[in-house]
Enzyme design. Structure first.
Site, short mmCIF file in Angstrom:
data_model
loop_
_atom_site.label_atom_id
_atom_site.label_comp_id
_atom_site.label_asym_id
_atom_site.label_seq_id
_atom_site.Cartn_x
_atom_site.Cartn_y
_atom_site.Cartn_z
N HIS A 201 10.07 0.30 -4.23
CA HIS A 201 11.00 -0.27 -3.26
C HIS A 201 12.13 0.69 -2.94
CE1 HIS A 201 9.71 -4.65 -4.34
NE2 HIS A 201 8.96 -4.12 -3.42
N CYS A 499 -0.97 4.31 8.28
CA CYS A 499 0.21 3.46 8.41
C CYS A 499 0.93 3.26 7.08
CB CYS A 499 -0.15 2.10 9.01
SG CYS A 499 -1.28 1.11 7.98
#
Length: 568
Positions: A201, A499
């Site tokens: 994260h 992506c």
């Protein structure tokens, strides 16, 4: 509250630099600010010394959950993209009924509330670690959540990263999403963490903010606040007490390069004219509207599940269509959007879709697999996408996540084409990469999700700092699978994009294009850096970069080899 505690200074000056995994390029020089998010022991001891009835303790827990989850949800509402995603997920974790049940059970057994909370978090952290994959990544969120709930229960200020008095390099063992998402890029020059990996994260949000970032830096927490460091987010080096003049020169050089990047307006092409679609990853209408203002040709990844993380019931077809239309209309008829169907499960629990009690959610019923036992879930979403397309006069491309077999791809493509849309699948499972040529007989395009592809290929948790060298998209095995997929696309005459987070790395982007990748989708903050880098190199150079990366023995050697090719 957050404390800045002096620690012994690491070897500096003439010693070797600390080294970690580079995740966001850039160079920064400034004083260290060490973040330690501890809660006052006196406050904890004072609370534990007071007797509380069971009902009173659980009422205090519920109140703390309501406050903490509310703060996280508010922060999510004030941010966009990946930051909003992880904050929303953490808010959902705070409200998890399983966690409350564990706390209640321990309180009933005689534990005081803080001991019950600590034991329950330990229990879930061990479970998440055993599950591996994306669930292991959530252990950091759990630990951060425990601190925030504890602070609220004992009446302490919410822990978190301090706001620097002067522009500083933030150093931490690890950073929770709630901390990273609120960083001020004007005051935080760079991020250095001792733990974490390239797809943690911290790394994802740092890319969104455009802050140079190096993770998995062994010895980072031996640095003292105030120590001068030079952080190179391209090489992964953290130099301690460098020569001031040389550091200033390198920072200015990086600033000049960034200024040149800001002048890039697209569309993306190599110096000899080969077109490459540079696209943005989006989560909702707001992030799409922001992305559409930049030099992108559309979105290569619309994460539809992020619209529903807070929903307890499935939205109607009409409700979904309105949400999708907000994204499609942002890009209009001239630019295209790739819509990913519901990627719920694992670390993205959606109340109306995901299964409970799975032993290993990362390898369980997630993504397309949810439709196997609940086909109406996918059918209604595809109906909503088709309705949104009709409302906006656009023709989105639609892809499914976690597709492992050719039969799955064939079935999905049929449902998408029945609605007049282009069909594709994500390549996240190694089987899809190895059989890419057969998958392309069934679908119109492929999109490689390098985060999961890396994790599944290397059998390494994304948040395991000891395994950060394995969860690096520059790993030769991962690049080989990307090259196989890209070559299949070239032979079939069909587009293959990337992506995952790898697309945001300007250096790696050149090698990906050289392998035959036709589009790169990334956080908006990375678009200009990638586009400008491609504009400086020819297709021949990209192909040479691809060959050099594929021939390297490890990620560090691959990065060095590609830098050498580009410097010629």
């Amino acid at each position: 509250m957050t404390q800045l505690t002096p620690t012994p200074t690491a070897d500096s000056g003439t010693g070797a630099p600390l080294t970690g995994t580079p995740v966001v390029p850039g160079v920064a020089f400034g004083p260290v600010l060490v973040a330690r998010t501890d809660i006052s022991p006196d406050a904890v001891a004072g609370y534990e010394a007071t007797s509380h009835q069971k009902d009173e303790a659980l009422a205090a827990y519920d109140a703390a959950v309501a406050t903490v989850s509310g703060r996280l949800a508010d922060r999510a509402g004030n941010t966009q993209g990946s930051a909003a995603e992880v904050l929303t997920a953490t808010a959902g974790l705070a409200r998890d009924p399983g966690l409350r049940a564990a706390v209640a059970g321990r309180v009933d057994g005689g534990d005081n509330l803080l001991v019950a909370l600590r034991g329950s978090v330990d229990q879930f952290a061990e479970l998440f670690t055993q599950m591996g994959g994306l669930m292991a990544e959530r252990v950091t969120d759990l630990r951060d959540l425990e601190k925030r709930l504890t602070a609220e229960i004992v009446g302490e200020p919410e822990p978190g990263v301090p706001t620097p008095d002067v522009p500083s390099v933030l150093v931490a063992e690890d950073l929770a999403p709630a901390d990273t998402a609120g960083l001020d890029a004007e005051l935080v020059l760079a991020l250095v963490t001792e733990r974490g990996g390239p797809t943690s994260h911290t790394a994802i949000i740092a890319r969104q903010l455009g802050i140079p970032c190096v993770v998995a830096v062994h010895g980072a927490m031996t640095l003292s606040s105030g120590t001068s460091v030079l952080v190179d987010g391209t090489t992964g080096d953290v130099e301690i007490d460098p020569d001031t003049d040389e550091a200033a020169r390198r920072v200015q050089e990086a600033r000049d390069k960034r200024a040149a990047l800001e002048a890039w307006t697209g569309p993306a092409r190599t110096s000899d004219g080969t077109r490459v679609k540079v696209l943005a990853n989006v989560a909702d209408g707001a992030s799409a509207a922001k992305a559409a203002q930049g030099p992108v040709e559309g979105s290569g990844l619309f994460r539809t599940e992020l619209c529903f993380l807070n929903r307890k019931d499935e939205p109607s077809v009409e409700e979904q269509a309105d949400l999708y239309a907000a994204v499609l209309s942002s890009f209009g008829e001239d630019r295209y959007v790739v819509v990913r169907t519901l990627d719920a499960g694992s670390d993205k629990p959606v109340a109306f879709a995901t299964l409970e009690g799975e032993e290993n959610p990362a390898l369980g019923v997630r993504g397309l697999r949810l439709s196997f036992g609940n086909p109406g879930l996918l059918e209604r979403q595809l109906d909503a996408i088709a309705l949104a397309a009709k409302q906006t006069g656009t023709t989105p491309w639609v892809m499914a996540p976690m597709v492992a077999t050719v039969d799955e791809a064939r079935e999905f493509a049929g449902q998408v084409r029945d609605r007049g849309l282009k069909a594709g699948v994500m390549v996240e499972v190694p089987s899809a990469a190895l059989l890419a040529h057969r998958f392309l007989e069934e679908v119109d395009f492929l999109s490689i999700g390098t985060n999961d592809l890396t994790q599944y290929t290397m059998a390494a948790d994304r948040m395991a700092s000891d395994l950060a060298h394995l969860t690096d998209p520059w790993q030769p095995a991962v690049l080989a699978l990307v090259a196989i997929t890209a070559e299949a696309g070239t032979q079939a005459g069909k587009p293959v994009g990337v992506c995952g987070e790898a697309a945001a790395d300007p250096l790696l982007a050149t090698a990906l294009v050289g392998m035959g990748i036709t589009s790169l989708s990334m956080a908006v903050a990375a678009v200009r850096a990638v586009g400008a880098q491609l504009a400086e190199v020819s297709m021949d150079t990209c192909e040479a970069a691809a060959e050099a990366a594929l021939a390297a023995r490890d990620p560090a050697a691959a990065r060095a080899a590609v830098r050498d090719v580009l410097s010629r």
